[in-house]
Design an enzyme around this catalytic site. Structure first.
Site, PDB file in Angstrom:
ATOM      1  N   CYS A  92      65.636  40.022  76.752  1.00 20.85           N
ATOM      2  CA  CYS A  92      65.025  40.807  75.678  1.00 20.85           C
ATOM      3  C   CYS A  92      66.118  41.671  75.064  1.00 20.85           C
ATOM      4  CB  CYS A  92      63.917  41.681  76.256  1.00 20.85           C
ATOM      5  SG  CYS A  92      63.112  42.743  75.025  1.00 20.85           S
ATOM      6  N   HIS A 134      56.501  36.221  74.197  1.00 25.24           N
ATOM      7  CA  HIS A 134      57.289  37.442  74.390  1.00 25.24           C
ATOM      8  C   HIS A 134      57.170  38.358  73.169  1.00 25.24           C
ATOM      9  CE1 HIS A 134      61.080  39.474  75.994  1.00 25.24           C
ATOM     10  NE2 HIS A 134      60.993  39.938  74.759  1.00 25.24           N
ATOM     11  N   GLU A 135      57.309  37.778  71.981  1.00 21.56           N
ATOM     12  CA  GLU A 135      57.305  38.602  70.767  1.00 21.56           C
ATOM     13  C   GLU A 135      55.912  39.135  70.451  1.00 21.56           C
ATOM     14  OE1 GLU A 135      60.098  39.567  69.842  1.00 21.56           O
ATOM     15  OE2 GLU A 135      61.174  38.069  71.028  1.00 21.56           O
ATOM     16  N   HIS A 138      55.282  42.163  72.427  1.00 21.36           N
ATOM     17  CA  HIS A 138      55.924  43.381  71.889  1.00 21.36           C
ATOM     18  C   HIS A 138      54.983  44.123  70.946  1.00 21.36           C
ATOM     19  CE1 HIS A 138      60.014  43.807  73.279  1.00 21.36           C
ATOM     20  NE2 HIS A 138      60.323  42.553  73.014  1.00 21.36           N
TER      21      HIS A 138
HETATM   22 ZN    ZN Z   1      61.868  41.481  73.735  1.00 23.89          ZN
END
Ligand code: ZN
Length: 182
Positions: A92, A134-135, A138
């Site tokens: 990340c 993953h995004e 966020h």
């Molecule tokens: Zn990240």
């Protein structure tokens, strides 16, 4: 046209990374400028994905570049077409230089909008699926450490404590999302 800017990537510990981002409602010029900045920052940082909160903007937008497949999604939602999972290293840009195994779904369909407000769908498997998950996390203030098993998370948090950031040097090191050679 506004100048494209490489923005500073916020590091773990910055509260913006733990804040749920707001849906985009205005598909105007500021959004296009944000997508350009995200894209340019991702390219400079050589990452696989970058979400708006990582540059301090609390909007539901991210960009991706997975093995040359590039794009962005506004207001994304994820569907999982099957129960398949994958294990593998993940990084990340907000945890520079750190890679740890994270279990993710193997196949993902991300649906959202382009910067112009047109519907868009990205079908991802393997690394792309990992990036999309993953995004999207966020945008909910969820970080990859939250997805690790307890033993891995403990090792990751130790690495974070030992990393001694923010340090100026972290800005120059390449750190793609995956630990695999590209
Ligand atoms: Zn990240």
């Amino acid at each position: 046209m506004a100048a494209v800017a490489v923005r500073e990537v916020r590091l773990f510990g910055d509260p913006v990374l733990r804040t749920r981002a707001d849906p985009v409602t205005d598909f105007g010029r500021p959004l296009r400028s944000l997508v350009r900045d995200l894209t340019e920052t991702l390219r400079t940082e050589r990452g696989a994905g970058l979400a708006a909160p990582q540059i301090g903007v609390g909007l539901r937008v991210f960009v991706f570049d997975v093995d040359g497949v590039r794009g962005h999604i506004v207001n994304p939602g994820l569907d999982f077409p099957d129960a398949g999972e994958q294990d593998g290293p993940e990084g990340c840009l907000s945890f520079p230089g750190l890679y740890f195994d994270v279990r993710r779904r193997r196949n993902v369909v991300a649906r959202g909008f382009t910067e112009l407000g047109d519907p868009v769908q990205v079908v991802g498997t393997a690394e792309m699926a990992r990036c999309l998950q993953h995004e999207t996390d966020h945008l909910d203030g969820v970080l990859f450490i939250d997805r690790m098993d307890p033993v891995t998370r403990k090792a990751a948090m130790k690495a974070v404590r030992d990393a001694d950031w923010p340090a100026p040097a972290v800005k120059v090191s390449p750190h793609p999302m995956s630990g695999r050679p590209r």
